[in-house]
Design an enzyme around this catalytic site. Structure first.
Site, PDB file in Angstrom:
ATOM      1  N   GLN A  12       0.103   1.433   3.080  1.00  0.00           N
ATOM      2  CA  GLN A  12      -0.324   0.855   3.597  1.00  0.00           C
ATOM      3  C   GLN A  12       0.223  -0.849   4.509  1.00  0.00           C
ATOM      4  OE1 GLN A  12      -3.788  -0.243   1.654  1.00  0.00           O
ATOM      5  NE2 GLN A  12      -2.455  -0.052  -0.429  1.00  0.00           N
ATOM      6  N   ASP A  37      17.110   3.805   1.461  1.00  0.00           N
ATOM      7  CA  ASP A  37      16.786   3.321   0.456  1.00  0.00           C
ATOM      8  C   ASP A  37      16.764   1.899  -0.130  1.00  0.00           C
ATOM      9  OD1 ASP A  37      15.911   3.623  -2.484  1.00  0.00           O
ATOM     10  OD2 ASP A  37      17.057   5.231  -3.036  1.00  0.00           O
ATOM     11  N   THR A 102       3.051 -10.499  -4.753  1.00  0.00           N
ATOM     12  CA  THR A 102       2.579 -10.032  -4.841  1.00  0.00           C
ATOM     13  C   THR A 102       1.398 -11.487  -5.681  1.00  0.00           C
ATOM     14  OG1 THR A 102       0.942  -8.895  -6.499  1.00  0.00           O
ATOM     15  CG2 THR A 102       3.407  -9.395  -7.018  1.00  0.00           C
ATOM     16  N   ASP A 103      -0.047 -11.168  -5.812  1.00  0.00           N
ATOM     17  CA  ASP A 103      -0.714 -12.234  -6.756  1.00  0.00           C
ATOM     18  C   ASP A 103      -0.107 -11.651  -8.456  1.00  0.00           C
ATOM     19  OD1 ASP A 103      -1.575  -9.375  -6.943  1.00  0.00           O
ATOM     20  OD2 ASP A 103      -3.534 -10.674  -7.205  1.00  0.00           O
ATOM     21  N   TYR A 126       5.846  -4.534 -12.920  1.00  0.00           N
ATOM     22  CA  TYR A 126       5.507  -4.733 -12.487  1.00  0.00           C
ATOM     23  C   TYR A 126       5.755  -6.219 -11.440  1.00  0.00           C
ATOM     24  CZ  TYR A 126       2.988  -4.941  -7.755  1.00  0.00           C
ATOM     25  OH  TYR A 126       2.310  -5.176  -6.195  1.00  0.00           O
TER      26      TYR A 126
HETATM   27  N1  LIG Z   1      -1.259  -2.512  -3.333  1.00  0.00           N
HETATM   28  C1  LIG Z   1      -1.117  -3.967  -3.869  1.00  0.00           C
HETATM   29  O1  LIG Z   1      -2.519  -3.394  -4.342  1.00  0.00           O
HETATM   30  C2  LIG Z   1      -0.831  -5.155  -3.651  1.00  0.00           C
HETATM   31  C3  LIG Z   1      -1.627  -6.126  -3.844  1.00  0.00           C
HETATM   32  C4  LIG Z   1      -0.349  -7.248  -3.503  1.00  0.00           C
HETATM   33  C5  LIG Z   1       0.776  -7.019  -3.282  1.00  0.00           C
HETATM   34  N2  LIG Z   1       1.092  -6.085  -2.847  1.00  0.00           N
HETATM   35  C6  LIG Z   1       2.514  -6.436  -2.309  1.00  0.00           C
HETATM   36  O2  LIG Z   1       2.328  -5.217  -0.896  1.00  0.00           O
HETATM   37  C7  LIG Z   1       3.561  -4.608  -0.515  1.00  0.00           C
HETATM   38  C8  LIG Z   1       3.250  -3.655   0.018  1.00  0.00           C
HETATM   39  O3  LIG Z   1       2.742  -2.803  -0.088  1.00  0.00           O
HETATM   40  P1  LIG Z   1       1.285  -1.277  -0.331  1.00  0.00           P
HETATM   41  O4  LIG Z   1       0.233  -0.918  -1.093  1.00  0.00           O
HETATM   42  O5  LIG Z   1       1.416  -1.334   1.314  1.00  0.00           O
HETATM   43  O6  LIG Z   1       2.215  -0.613  -1.000  1.00  0.00           O
HETATM   44  P2  LIG Z   1       2.391   1.517  -0.740  1.00  0.00           P
HETATM   45  O7  LIG Z   1       1.209   1.934  -0.105  1.00  0.00           O
HETATM   46  O8  LIG Z   1       2.677   1.799  -1.683  1.00  0.00           O
HETATM   47  O9  LIG Z   1       3.957   1.528   0.056  1.00  0.00           O
HETATM   48  C9  LIG Z   1       4.766   1.016  -0.625  1.00  0.00           C
HETATM   49  C10 LIG Z   1       6.093   1.970   0.554  1.00  0.00           C
HETATM   50  O10 LIG Z   1       7.531   1.116  -0.023  1.00  0.00           O
HETATM   51  C11 LIG Z   1       8.414   2.764  -0.004  1.00  0.00           C
HETATM   52  N3  LIG Z   1       9.240   2.743  -1.299  1.00  0.00           N
HETATM   53  C12 LIG Z   1       9.032   2.473  -1.897  1.00  0.00           C
HETATM   54  N4  LIG Z   1      10.412   2.024  -2.859  1.00  0.00           N
HETATM   55  C13 LIG Z   1      11.299   2.240  -1.610  1.00  0.00           C
HETATM   56  C14 LIG Z   1      12.416   2.423  -1.809  1.00  0.00           C
HETATM   57  N5  LIG Z   1      13.428   1.990  -2.689  1.00  0.00           N
HETATM   58  N6  LIG Z   1      13.776   1.797  -0.886  1.00  0.00           N
HETATM   59  C15 LIG Z   1      12.536   2.349   0.690  1.00  0.00           C
HETATM   60  N7  LIG Z   1      11.063   2.865   0.946  1.00  0.00           N
HETATM   61  C16 LIG Z   1      11.213   2.688  -0.866  1.00  0.00           C
HETATM   62  C17 LIG Z   1       7.077   3.816  -0.664  1.00  0.00           C
HETATM   63  O11 LIG Z   1       8.042   4.787  -0.216  1.00  0.00           O
HETATM   64  P3  LIG Z   1       7.070   6.576  -1.077  1.00  0.00           P
HETATM   65  O12 LIG Z   1       6.184   6.769   0.028  1.00  0.00           O
HETATM   66  O13 LIG Z   1       8.523   7.218  -0.539  1.00  0.00           O
HETATM   67  O14 LIG Z   1       6.401   5.765  -2.284  1.00  0.00           O
HETATM   68  C18 LIG Z   1       5.871   3.023   0.388  1.00  0.00           C
HETATM   69  O15 LIG Z   1       6.502   4.065   1.287  1.00  0.00           O
HETATM   70  C19 LIG Z   1       4.240  -4.826  -1.619  1.00  0.00           C
HETATM   71  O16 LIG Z   1       5.584  -5.774  -1.349  1.00  0.00           O
HETATM   72  C20 LIG Z   1       3.439  -5.200  -2.864  1.00  0.00           C
HETATM   73  O17 LIG Z   1       4.300  -5.726  -3.776  1.00  0.00           O
HETATM   74  C21 LIG Z   1      -0.023  -4.694  -2.940  1.00  0.00           C
END
Ligand SMILES: NC(=O)c1ccc[n+]([C@@H]2O[C@H](COP(=O)([O-])OP(=O)(O)OC[C@H]3O[C@@H](n4cnc5c(N)ncnc54)[C@H](OP(=O)(O)O)[C@@H]3O)[C@@H](O)[C@H]2O)c1
Length: 299
Positions: A12, A37, A102-103, A126
């Site tokens: 996202q 990776d 993250t929160d 997580y």
């Molecule tokens: N989503 C939420 O509500 C939320 C809330 C608070 C904080 N965050 C933080 O915000 C950040 C972005 O979150 P997001 O919602 O954009 O996450 P997301 O949509 O799940 O995207 C994460 C991306 O990381 C990739 N990934 C996972 N493991 C990997 C690895 N070992 N090497 C390389 N790439 C890898 C995934 O690949 P695949 O496409 O193959 O899965 C995906 O493209 C993260 O740090 C998350 O912890 C998210």
């Protein structure tokens, strides 16, 4: 300025980083997960040996909060080892690292928005893995910024907003938790904040470092957010199910979630001039993108 490595480009936040306009002279390198990776030290080393970067923005993460309870090793590999590899590589290259967290590092027991300095106490795997990632980044590269965000929403991938619209299309009534409060936040707005920080850190070796909070302004429960989504959906001619407020205890999940996820954004405003807009405006833009332009409201 050079090339910025953006990890997690298919996620996202990563996708929104790719959509932003960047200043002349700045390009992004957005490897797919199969190309890089971050959990694989050799893969990170090989990339840094082959290319010169001006900065790294780490938007890659294992984000399956419930699955992480059963797969904690996989969560720690991506969320703790991965950031450690990036911290080492960026430190050796003498470049800044901007990392997203993250929160869920908090337990939600505070009465009020969390400050960057408040004690951390993750409730599940997580959150624990993301906290370990924060420590790896902050201890691994002095020129690093950890940006905690929450309740991320966008028009792509899976998120609460898209789930509501999908479920709302086939269910006349939805039950949504009303006793967890947080700050719904647009992935596009997070990306813009990360861009501001990364560009400033590239320009100025003494730019502020450490932990920052970025979320959209205001607060909501999941129930409030669902309500807003379906009000916008109604205006766009989309699904409008009845939404019933329920308690967290009535919606058991493998991972416990903080009851209070609100984050205070004063530091990022003071140090980087980032002013988050209201979450409703951000949600409106996303529904707009998914369902077509909504009628204008107000004067
Ligand atoms: N989503 C939420 O509500 C939320 C809330 C608070 C904080 N965050 C933080 O915000 C950040 C972005 O979150 P997001 O919602 O954009 O996450 P997301 O949509 O799940 O995207 C994460 C991306 O990381 C990739 N990934 C996972 N493991 C990997 C690895 N070992 N090497 C390389 N790439 C890898 C995934 O690949 P695949 O496409 O193959 O899965 C995906 O493209 C993260 O740090 C998350 O912890 C998210």
């Amino acid at each position: 300025m050079g090339e910025i490595l953006v990890t997690g480009g298919a996620g996202q936040v990563g996708a929104e980083l790719a959509r932003l306009e960047w200043p002349a002279g700045v390009t992004l390198h957005l490897p797919t997960r199969s190309e890089l990776d971050i959990g694989d030290a050799a893969s990170v080393e090989a990339l840094f040996a082959a290319r010169r970067f001006a900065a790294v923005i780490n938007a890659a993460a294992y984000t399956a909060v419930d699955k992480a309870e059963a797969e904690s090793a996989a969560a720690f590999l991506a969320n703790a080892q991965g950031p450690a590899h990036l911290a080492q590589a960026s430190r050796r290259a003498g470049i800044p690292l901007v990392h997203v967290s993250t929160d869920y590092v908090f337990d939600g027991s505070k009465d009020g928005p969390y400050l960057e300095t408040d004690p951390v106490a993750p409730l599940g795997s997580y959150g624990a893995s993301k906290l370990a990632g924060e420590y790896a980044v902050l201890s691994g590269n002095r020129r690093s910024a950890v940006v905690r965000t929450a309740w991320v929403l966008s028009a792509h991938r899976g998120n609460f907003l898209k789930t509501m619209l999908r479920l709302g299309a086939s269910n006349p009534q939805l039950r949504v938790v009303a006793d967890q409060i947080g700050c719904p936040t647009s992935a596009a707005d997070i990306a813009a904040a990360l861009k501001t920080i990364a560009l400033a850190m590239i320009e100025d070796a003494d730019a502020p470092t450490g932990v920052f909070h970025f979320v959209n302004a205001g607060e909501a429960s999941w129930y409030d957010l669902a309500h807003e989504i379906f009000a916008l959906s109604a205006a766009a001619g989309g699904p409008v199910p009845a939404v019933a407020a329920i308690a967290t205890v009535d919606y058991p999940t493998p991972a416990r979630r903080p009851a209070n996820s609100r984050l205070s954004t004063g530091r990022i405003t003071a140090e980087y001039g980032v002013h988050p807009r209201d979450w409703r405006a951000a949600v409106r833009d996303i529904v707009d993108e998914l369902m077509g332009p909504l009628p204008q409201t107000g004067a």
